[in-house]
Design an enzyme around this catalytic site. Structure first.
Site, mmCIF file in Angstrom:
data_model
loop_
_atom_site.group_PDB
_atom_site.id
_atom_site.type_symbol
_atom_site.label_atom_id
_atom_site.label_comp_id
_atom_site.label_asym_id
_atom_site.label_seq_id
_atom_site.Cartn_x
_atom_site.Cartn_y
_atom_site.Cartn_z
ATOM 1 N N GLU A 105 -18.004 -71.427 -3.262
ATOM 2 C CA GLU A 105 -17.710 -72.716 -3.910
ATOM 3 C C GLU A 105 -18.509 -73.837 -3.248
ATOM 4 O O GLU A 105 -19.074 -74.705 -3.916
ATOM 5 C CB GLU A 105 -16.212 -73.024 -3.816
ATOM 6 C CG GLU A 105 -15.369 -72.088 -4.671
ATOM 7 C CD GLU A 105 -13.872 -72.259 -4.482
ATOM 8 O OE1 GLU A 105 -13.129 -71.795 -5.338
ATOM 9 O OE2 GLU A 105 -13.446 -72.845 -3.470
ATOM 10 N N GLY B 169 -7.830 -71.839 -1.319
ATOM 11 C CA GLY B 169 -6.565 -71.126 -1.475
ATOM 12 C C GLY B 169 -6.781 -69.754 -2.099
ATOM 13 O O GLY B 169 -6.071 -68.794 -1.789
ATOM 14 N N GLY B 170 -7.789 -69.663 -2.956
ATOM 15 C CA GLY B 170 -8.127 -68.373 -3.575
ATOM 16 C C GLY B 170 -9.150 -67.584 -2.778
ATOM 17 O O GLY B 170 -9.558 -66.490 -3.191
ATOM 18 N N GLY C 84 -11.328 -76.473 -9.206
ATOM 19 C CA GLY C 84 -10.029 -77.007 -8.804
ATOM 20 C C GLY C 84 -10.007 -77.339 -7.324
ATOM 21 O O GLY C 84 -11.036 -77.301 -6.640
ATOM 22 N N ALA C 85 -8.831 -77.672 -6.826
ATOM 23 C CA ALA C 85 -8.654 -77.975 -5.400
ATOM 24 C C ALA C 85 -7.207 -77.684 -5.022
ATOM 25 O O ALA C 85 -6.324 -77.664 -5.876
ATOM 26 C CB ALA C 85 -8.983 -79.430 -5.118
ATOM 27 N N THR D 142 -13.252 -71.369 -9.089
ATOM 28 C CA THR D 142 -12.359 -70.208 -9.017
ATOM 29 C C THR D 142 -10.914 -70.684 -8.899
ATOM 30 O O THR D 142 -10.642 -71.666 -8.212
ATOM 31 C CB THR D 142 -12.728 -69.365 -7.782
ATOM 32 O OG1 THR D 142 -14.081 -68.912 -7.929
ATOM 33 C CG2 THR D 142 -11.812 -68.154 -7.625
ATOM 34 N N GLY D 143 -10.009 -69.971 -9.566
ATOM 35 C CA GLY D 143 -8.591 -70.306 -9.449
ATOM 36 C C GLY D 143 -7.959 -70.511 -10.807
ATOM 37 O O GLY D 143 -8.623 -70.415 -11.844
ATOM 38 N N SER D 144 -6.678 -70.847 -10.807
ATOM 39 C CA SER D 144 -5.962 -70.943 -12.078
ATOM 40 C C SER D 144 -6.433 -72.138 -12.910
ATOM 41 O O SER D 144 -6.497 -72.052 -14.142
ATOM 42 C CB SER D 144 -4.450 -71.023 -11.826
ATOM 43 O OG SER D 144 -4.134 -72.128 -11.022
HETATM 44 C C1 5RP Z 1 -10.196 -71.143 -4.710
HETATM 45 C C2 5RP Z 1 -10.018 -72.614 -4.723
HETATM 46 C C3 5RP Z 1 -9.226 -73.198 -5.839
HETATM 47 O O1 5RP Z 1 -9.987 -74.205 -6.433
HETATM 48 C C4 5RP Z 1 -7.973 -73.782 -5.309
HETATM 49 O O2 5RP Z 1 -7.294 -72.793 -4.580
HETATM 50 C C5 5RP Z 1 -7.077 -74.303 -6.435
HETATM 51 O O3 5RP Z 1 -6.546 -73.226 -7.158
HETATM 52 P P1 5RP Z 1 -5.622 -73.422 -8.420
HETATM 53 O O4 5RP Z 1 -6.470 -74.042 -9.471
HETATM 54 O O5 5RP Z 1 -5.194 -72.019 -8.764
HETATM 55 O O6 5RP Z 1 -4.466 -74.285 -8.031
HETATM 56 O O7 5RP Z 1 -10.472 -73.340 -3.875
HETATM 57 O O8 5RP Z 1 -10.869 -70.712 -3.561
#
Ligand code: 5RP
Length: 214
Positions: A98, A91-92, A77-78, A23-25
């Site tokens: 996850e 962060g999301g 992602g992370a 999940t995330g960008s």
């Molecule tokens: C969501 C996450 C995402 O992997 C993490 O926040 C990274 O997000 P992005 O790819 O938008 O930078 O853990 O819960």
């Protein structure tokens, strides 16, 4: 750089497999790439409702994890990642699902741009998912551990819970802290992914995508 890392991850998705999707960008770039190879996939397991919606929109079958006993790879992602491939995630707000999908997967592929690479975890506030009625209690316990928890207001996780973002931690022993936080009653999950770290990091940099193994 996020897109380049996401593209590189496609090479690690086995033919005719079920793939775990984060999940995330950055994960969104990966979802777009999966759309191009959907005919080579059996389907996917999603780590959030948002990801499931996007996968379905691309015509990729989304399976309930309970019906999937073998997940070859999980790509996500992370928010921060170390050279040992320990991460802060969430962060999301999707950290619990996850972590569950990552636990099932045989291989965890982290995709990230170079800004996510750190020597020590903790500059990014550590997300902790909590049962709503335990929020204040857990916050007090987190203060005792040296953190400054901030309630992520107007946010409810896919599991109906709250998030506390813990500022001010310098996390030198992530696996130990991950375990310790899990002992606080009311904590559902914390965003440290150290006990089940990534197996491979595909890091998008100005010089191209680096492959880093733990
Ligand atoms: C969501 C996450 C995402 O992997 C993490 O926040 C990274 O997000 P992005 O790819 O938008 O930078 O853990 O819960």
């Amino acid at each position: 750089m996020k897109q380049a890392a996401a593209r590189a991850a496609i090479a690690l998705v086995p033919e005719d497999s079920v793939v775990g999707v984060g999940t995330g960008s950055t994960a969104n770039y990966f979802i777009a790439e999966l759309g191009r190879i959907r005919n080579r996939l059996d389907g996917a397991v999603a780590s959030s409702e948002a990801t499931a919606k996007q996968l379905k929109a691309l015509g990729i079958p989304v399976f309930d994890l309970n019906g999937v006993d073998d997940l070859a790879v999980y790509v996500d992602g992370a928010d921060e990642v170390t050279s040992h491939l320990a991460m802060i995630k969430g962060g999301g707000g999707a950290l619990t699902r996850e972590k569950i999908v990552a636990a099932v997967a045989r291989k965890f592929v982290c995709i990230a741009d170079q800004s996510k690479r750190v020597h020590v975890l903790g500059k990014f506030p550590l997300p902790v998912e909590v049962v709503p009625m335990a929020r204040s209690y857990v916050a007090r316990e987190l203060v005792k551990l040296g953190g400054t928890p901030v309630w992520r207001k107007d946010f409810v996780t896919d599991n109906g819970n709250a998030i506390l973002d813990v500022h001010g931690l310098t996390i030198t022993a992530p696996a130990e802290l991950e375990e310790r936080l899990n002992q606080i009653v009311g904590v559902v999950t914390n965003g440290l992914f150290a006990r089940r770290a990534a197996d491979v990091l595909l890091l998008g940099t100005a010089q191209g995508v680096q492959t880093i193994t733990g």
